[in-house]
Design an enzyme around this catalytic site. Structure first.
Site, PDB file in Angstrom:
ATOM      1  N   THR A 284       7.044  39.678 -12.704  1.00  0.00           N
ATOM      2  CA  THR A 284       8.192  39.607 -11.804  1.00  0.00           C
ATOM      3  C   THR A 284       8.540  38.154 -11.532  1.00  0.00           C
ATOM      4  O   THR A 284       7.771  37.244 -11.824  1.00  0.00           O
ATOM      5  CB  THR A 284       7.845  40.273 -10.467  1.00  0.00           C
ATOM      6  OG1 THR A 284       6.771  39.516  -9.918  1.00  0.00           O
ATOM      7  CG2 THR A 284       7.462  41.710 -10.625  1.00  0.00           C
TER       8      THR A 284
ATOM      9  N   ASP B 216      -6.720 -14.830   2.713  1.00  0.00           N
ATOM     10  CA  ASP B 216      -5.576 -14.201   2.038  1.00  0.00           C
ATOM     11  C   ASP B 216      -4.845 -15.243   1.188  1.00  0.00           C
ATOM     12  O   ASP B 216      -3.729 -15.654   1.497  1.00  0.00           O
ATOM     13  CB  ASP B 216      -4.659 -13.619   3.141  1.00  0.00           C
ATOM     14  CG  ASP B 216      -3.415 -12.947   2.590  1.00  0.00           C
ATOM     15  OD1 ASP B 216      -3.394 -12.609   1.391  1.00  0.00           O
ATOM     16  OD2 ASP B 216      -2.458 -12.758   3.372  1.00  0.00           O
TER      17      ASP B 216
HETATM   18  C1  SPV Z   1       0.328  -8.655   4.105  1.00  0.00           C
HETATM   19  O1  SPV Z   1       0.192  -7.653   4.820  1.00  0.00           O
HETATM   20  O2  SPV Z   1      -0.575  -9.127   3.419  1.00  0.00           O
HETATM   21  C2  SPV Z   1       1.627  -9.318   4.044  1.00  0.00           C
HETATM   22  C3  SPV Z   1       2.477  -9.352   5.233  1.00  0.00           C
HETATM   23  O3  SPV Z   1       1.908  -9.925   3.034  1.00  0.00           O
HETATM   24  S1  SPV Z   1       2.045 -10.783   6.081  1.00  0.00           S
HETATM   25  O4  SPV Z   1       0.625 -10.732   6.398  1.00  0.00           O
HETATM   26  O5  SPV Z   1       2.856 -10.820   7.296  1.00  0.00           O
HETATM   27  O6  SPV Z   1       2.321 -11.939   5.228  1.00  0.00           O
HETATM   28 MG    MG Z   2       0.290 -10.338   1.804  1.00  0.00          MG
END
Ligand code: SPV
Ligand code: MG
Length: 338
Positions: A29, A111
């Site tokens: 079906t 970072d």
């Molecule tokens: C991150 O989250 O790594 C970014 C945004 O790139 S900021 O940290 O504001 O650069």
């Molecule tokens: Mg970043």
């Protein structure tokens, strides 16, 4: 199908033949067909292509696409499952942001692209494994042009839905340092070349390359941001991220209003970390399509860890920290057994 139901209603075929009955198999079906389609769709939820299509669909919907930071499997599960509001009308996150800041910080590293594109696919894989939502990957500068074309292919294959590359060059520093540290913006021509090179190696039609403009971060002004935005779109960028570290959203609004007057369609991404009083409704009203909450979950979890670590040292036991901790029952229940 009906045939199956008919058959299982009888204890045996010999009973049926005593009554002169026979087994009739009805054709399947439409319900059976629908069930099969729905099963196959379900099995594709969370596949890279489904995430990509969903992100594209959401960005074109006229609603704001809400993306939340996740830095490991557990934080990603939390983003995936958090719902607020009445059943059927819940607010949810539409996607996950894999932040370079959080991906580095959680590893105890700066970072600065030190946690590089050989390490970061491991975070992608952890998150992809336990979620279904689109993944927006912060690809920093993307690296040298000669490396970028390899890196973008790797990230696409890792299952990401969209990448964002920022127009900086040399040793990348986090944008929220602003002009307090030495950091340099790439020339428009070089960055356009990077966008074109990236787009030429992308294989999936739905994988997005978004260009991030650092003009406001580096105090280069709105005019520079606008010149870059139009050039980057011309070079093939699928979206524009405009970043700012002001505490007011005014410069982001000014950029969005001006960009929208010349380009009504290219998606705009905003990251309201320092201007966090801005509402989603205001961003949408100025033409923003995607909001990225870039680091809140990481920042939320550490104050409690710090307090707990101090409390145990102070009291020489763990009792006083118990109220600050999730119960063992709760933490065990977070992970579903397949
Ligand atoms: C991150 O989250 O790594 C970014 C945004 O790139 S900021 O940290 O504001 O650069
Ligand atoms: Mg970043």
């Amino acid at each position: 199908g009906n045939g199956k139901i008919f058959y299982t209603s009888f204890t045996s075929l010999s009973h049926m033949s005593k009554w002169g009955g026979e087994l009739v198999e009805f054709p399947y079906t439409s319900n059976e067909t629908l069930a099969t389609i729905s099963q196959s769709l379900e099995s594709r939820v969370g596949m890279p292509e489904t995430r990509r299509q969903w992100l594209q669909y959401k960005l074109k919907s006229g609603e704001l696409t809400r993306v939340m930071e996740a830095h490991d499997g557990l934080s990603a599960l939390l983003v995936e499952r958090t719902k607020v509001g009445p059943p059927g009308k819940e607010d949810v996150y539409d996607g996950l942001w894999i932040s370079s800041l959080c991906d580095s910080t959680v590893k105890g590293k700066p970072d600065t692209e030190l946690v590089d594109l050989t390490a970061r696919p491991q975070t992608v894989s952890q998150i992809l494994d336990v979620t279904t939502k689109p993944i927006v990957f912060d690809m920093d500068t993307g690296g040298m042009l000669e490396h970028f074309v390899y890196n973008i292919a790797t990230i696409e294959k890792a299952g990401v839905s969209a990448v964002i590359i920022e127009d900086k060059t040399g040793l990348k520093r986090n944008s929220l340092f602003g002009t307090s540290v030495e950091q340099h913006q790439e020339s428009i021509d070089n960055f356009c070349e990077k966008i074109r090179a990236g787009k030429s190696v992308i294989r999936s039609g739905n994988f997005m390359l978004i260009a991030r403009i650092e003009s406001l971060i580096l105090k280069q002004g709105l005019e520079d941001a606008m010149a870059r935005a139009t050039a980057y779109v011309e070079a093939g960028a699928d979206g524009i991220m405009i970043h700012s570290k002001e505490t007011s959203p005014q410069e982001v609004f000014a950029f969005c209003d001006q960009f929208r007057s010349v380009d009504p369609v290219t998606p705009i991404v905003a990251v309201p970390t320092t201007y966090c009083s801005v509402t989603e409704e205001e961003l949408l009203a100025h033409g923003v399509n995607m909001v990225v909450y870039a680091n809140q979950l990481l920042r939320a979890s550490y104050p409690m860890m710090e307090k707990t670590a101090r409390s145990i040292l102070e009291h020489h036991r763990a009792l006083e920290s118990e109220d600050m901790c999730m119960s063992i029952k709760h933490i065990l229940s977070l992970i579903e057994t397949p």
